[in-house]
Design a protein around this motif. Structure first.
Motif, PDB file in Angstrom:
ATOM      1  N   LEU A 197      -4.601   8.867  -6.880  1.00  0.00           N
ATOM      2  CA  LEU A 197      -5.290   8.818  -5.596  1.00  0.00           C
ATOM      3  C   LEU A 197      -5.835  10.183  -5.183  1.00  0.00           C
ATOM      4  CD1 LEU A 197      -2.854   6.442  -3.683  1.00  0.00           C
ATOM      5  CD2 LEU A 197      -5.204   5.920  -4.328  1.00  0.00           C
TER       6      LEU A 197
ATOM      7  N   GLU B 157       0.353   8.527  -6.640  1.00  0.00           N
ATOM      8  CA  GLU B 157      -0.156   9.650  -5.845  1.00  0.00           C
ATOM      9  C   GLU B 157      -1.152  10.507  -6.620  1.00  0.00           C
ATOM     10  OE1 GLU B 157       1.544  13.489  -3.277  1.00  0.00           O
ATOM     11  OE2 GLU B 157       2.930  12.132  -4.310  1.00  0.00           O
TER      12      GLU B 157
ATOM     13  N   ILE C 206      -3.286  10.583   1.789  1.00  0.00           N
ATOM     14  CA  ILE C 206      -2.339   9.883   0.920  1.00  0.00           C
ATOM     15  C   ILE C 206      -0.954   9.862   1.552  1.00  0.00           C
ATOM     16  CG2 ILE C 206      -1.225   9.887  -1.345  1.00  0.00           C
ATOM     17  CD1 ILE C 206      -3.773  11.303  -2.396  1.00  0.00           C
TER      18      ILE C 206
ATOM     19  N   ALA D 107       0.860   4.035  -2.935  1.00  0.00           N
ATOM     20  CA  ALA D 107       0.541   5.427  -2.602  1.00  0.00           C
ATOM     21  C   ALA D 107       1.629   6.383  -3.082  1.00  0.00           C
ATOM     22  CB  ALA D 107       0.333   5.564  -1.100  1.00  0.00           C
TER      23      ALA D 107
ATOM     24  N   HIS E 126      -6.064   2.695   5.735  1.00  0.00           N
ATOM     25  CA  HIS E 126      -5.406   3.290   4.564  1.00  0.00           C
ATOM     26  C   HIS E 126      -5.061   2.219   3.529  1.00  0.00           C
ATOM     27  CE1 HIS E 126      -4.885   6.361   7.657  1.00  0.00           C
ATOM     28  NE2 HIS E 126      -4.714   7.238   6.696  1.00  0.00           N
ATOM     29  N   THR E 127      -4.656   1.048   4.006  1.00  0.00           N
ATOM     30  CA  THR E 127      -4.362  -0.059   3.096  1.00  0.00           C
ATOM     31  C   THR E 127      -5.625  -0.492   2.362  1.00  0.00           C
ATOM     32  OG1 THR E 127      -2.551  -0.841   4.508  1.00  0.00           O
ATOM     33  CG2 THR E 127      -3.490  -2.418   2.952  1.00  0.00           C
TER      34      THR E 127
ATOM     35  N   ALA F  73       0.826  -1.207   0.000  1.00  0.00           N
ATOM     36  CA  ALA F  73       0.000   0.000   0.000  1.00  0.00           C
ATOM     37  C   ALA F  73       0.856   1.251   0.000  1.00  0.00           C
ATOM     38  CB  ALA F  73      -0.937  -0.007   1.205  1.00  0.00           C
TER      39      ALA F  73
ATOM     40  N   ALA G  46      -0.676   7.191   4.068  1.00  0.00           N
ATOM     41  CA  ALA G  46      -0.532   5.897   3.407  1.00  0.00           C
ATOM     42  C   ALA G  46       0.896   5.683   2.913  1.00  0.00           C
ATOM     43  CB  ALA G  46      -1.519   5.790   2.247  1.00  0.00           C
TER      44      ALA G  46
ATOM     45  N   VAL H 177      -6.576   2.223  -0.336  1.00  0.00           N
ATOM     46  CA  VAL H 177      -5.696   2.185  -1.513  1.00  0.00           C
ATOM     47  C   VAL H 177      -6.050   0.986  -2.386  1.00  0.00           C
ATOM     48  CG1 VAL H 177      -3.315   1.795  -2.276  1.00  0.00           C
ATOM     49  CG2 VAL H 177      -3.789   3.459  -0.468  1.00  0.00           C
TER      50      VAL H 177
ATOM     51  N   TYR I 166      -9.404   1.445  -4.286  1.00  0.00           N
ATOM     52  CA  TYR I 166      -9.296   2.366  -5.424  1.00  0.00           C
ATOM     53  C   TYR I 166      -8.807   1.633  -6.667  1.00  0.00           C
ATOM     54  CZ  TYR I 166      -8.123   6.499  -8.174  1.00  0.00           C
ATOM     55  OH  TYR I 166      -8.069   7.442  -9.172  1.00  0.00           O
TER      56      TYR I 166
END
Length: 328
Positions: free
Chosen positions: A180, A177, A189, A173, A251-252, A169, A192, A255, A258
């Protein structure tokens, strides 16, 4: 034709391990083994050696050093030193090499290990940075005869130390970037991107030893699902896992959502899978050492390797290609 990533277990056994006939008294190399063990004649100590590749520039120094540390910790060894081979593509600037070496040195100082040897070259045969790390450690306690004959079919608790998928992740990220930013705030971000700032499990070593771990596996390529399979295959046991108990950062998850990736099949450096008698005791000791941990299931004397999610049951499959490769 061989697939991208680690070769399949069947290929490893058939075309790699069966071709090696001169092994150590501990049976190294072997499937699911993080580091090979070699006895020293002068005393009862064992030398542990692991070899780990790092591909690409993203977080390369951290992945190299933390990977070395974690492979040795999984072999119940105290990390002492690493040697590195660095192959760079044509067009690499000297400034890039200097920054890489400074960061490698910083990580080694932080982890109190030596960088004792290496080879550095620009190669027309590579398209990105390739680092091969040989890690060396010492395990002073000889494995007892009782431990060597431990009943691998006994039900043990399975503990995951560290949060899964954070290595992959963080890399995504950093590399994606701009994409995201279409959905997430810059601060989100950035958090992450720093998920793998401390991927070393060295602090876990004392806790793991004190709690009497039966088996430890360093989780990396293929994620925690690959780690479950590798441990079970090596010990010839079944598994019963509760997916919701596996520790993972939000956060993982974000990501991975997405990019439509499975976070449980994403590279998970900085994560250990531990089999032990008392999982809750292990978790308490790890948390005292500042490491997130959870009991996620048990080994069984059945053949089935089960993953539960509420009332749903699925069967674990052999490791597939790491999800990271889908976006590069």
């Amino acid at each position: 034709m061989l697939r991208v990533g680690k070769v399949k277990e069947s290929v490893l056994k058939r075309s790699v391990l069966r071709q090696i006939h001169n092994k150590t008294v501990y049976g190294s190399p072997a499937p699911g083994e993080d580091a090979g063990l070699f006895p020293m004649s002068a005393d009862n100590s064992r030398i542990a050696i692991s070899v780990n590749p790092v591909e690409g520039w993203t977080l390369a120094p951290q992945r190299a050093v933390y990977g070395a540390i974690n492979s040795l910790v999984a072999a119940d060894a105290i990390p002492e030193a690493i040697a590195v081979t660095i192959l760079m593509p044509e067009g690499t600037e000297e400034a890039q090499l200097k920054v890489l070496m400074r960061e490698l040195d910083h990580c080694c100082q932080q982890e109190k290990i030596q960088l004792i040897a290496g080879h550095t070259a620009v190669s027309p045969f590579v398209k990105t940075l390739i680092i091969s790390v040989t890690a060396i450690g010492v395990a002073a306690i000889e494995m007892s005869e009782e431990a060597a004959k431990a009943d691998v079919y006994k039900n043990y608790d399975l503990v995951v130390a560290g949060t899964v998928g954070r290595e992959g992740a963080a890399m995504i990220a950093l590399e994606k970037e701009e994409q995201l930013q279409d959905r997430y705030a810059a601060s989100y971000i950035e958090t992450a991107q720093h998920l793998f700032d401390n991927g070393s499990m060295r602090a876990a070593a004392k806790a793991v030893r004190e709690a009497g771990a039966v088996n430890i596996h360093d989780i990396r390529e293929g994620g925690i699902f690959a780690g479950f399979w590798e441990m079970a295959a090596a010990a010839k046991v079944g598994l019963d896992i509760d997916l919701k108990k596996i520790p993972i950062k939000q956060h993982t998850i974000e990501v991975c959502e997405y990019f439509n990736l499975n976070p449980y099949m994403l590279r998970s450096g900085g994560c250990l899978l531990i089999a032990c008698e008392n999982g809750q005791n292990m978790v308490s000791l790890l948390e005292d050492a500042g490491i997130t941990a959870a009991v996620v299931g048990r080994t069984t004397n059945q053949n089935d390797r089960i993953i539960r999610y509420d009332d749903e049951i699925r069967f674990l499959e052999p490791p597939k290609v790491d999800e990271y490769y889908k976006i590069i």
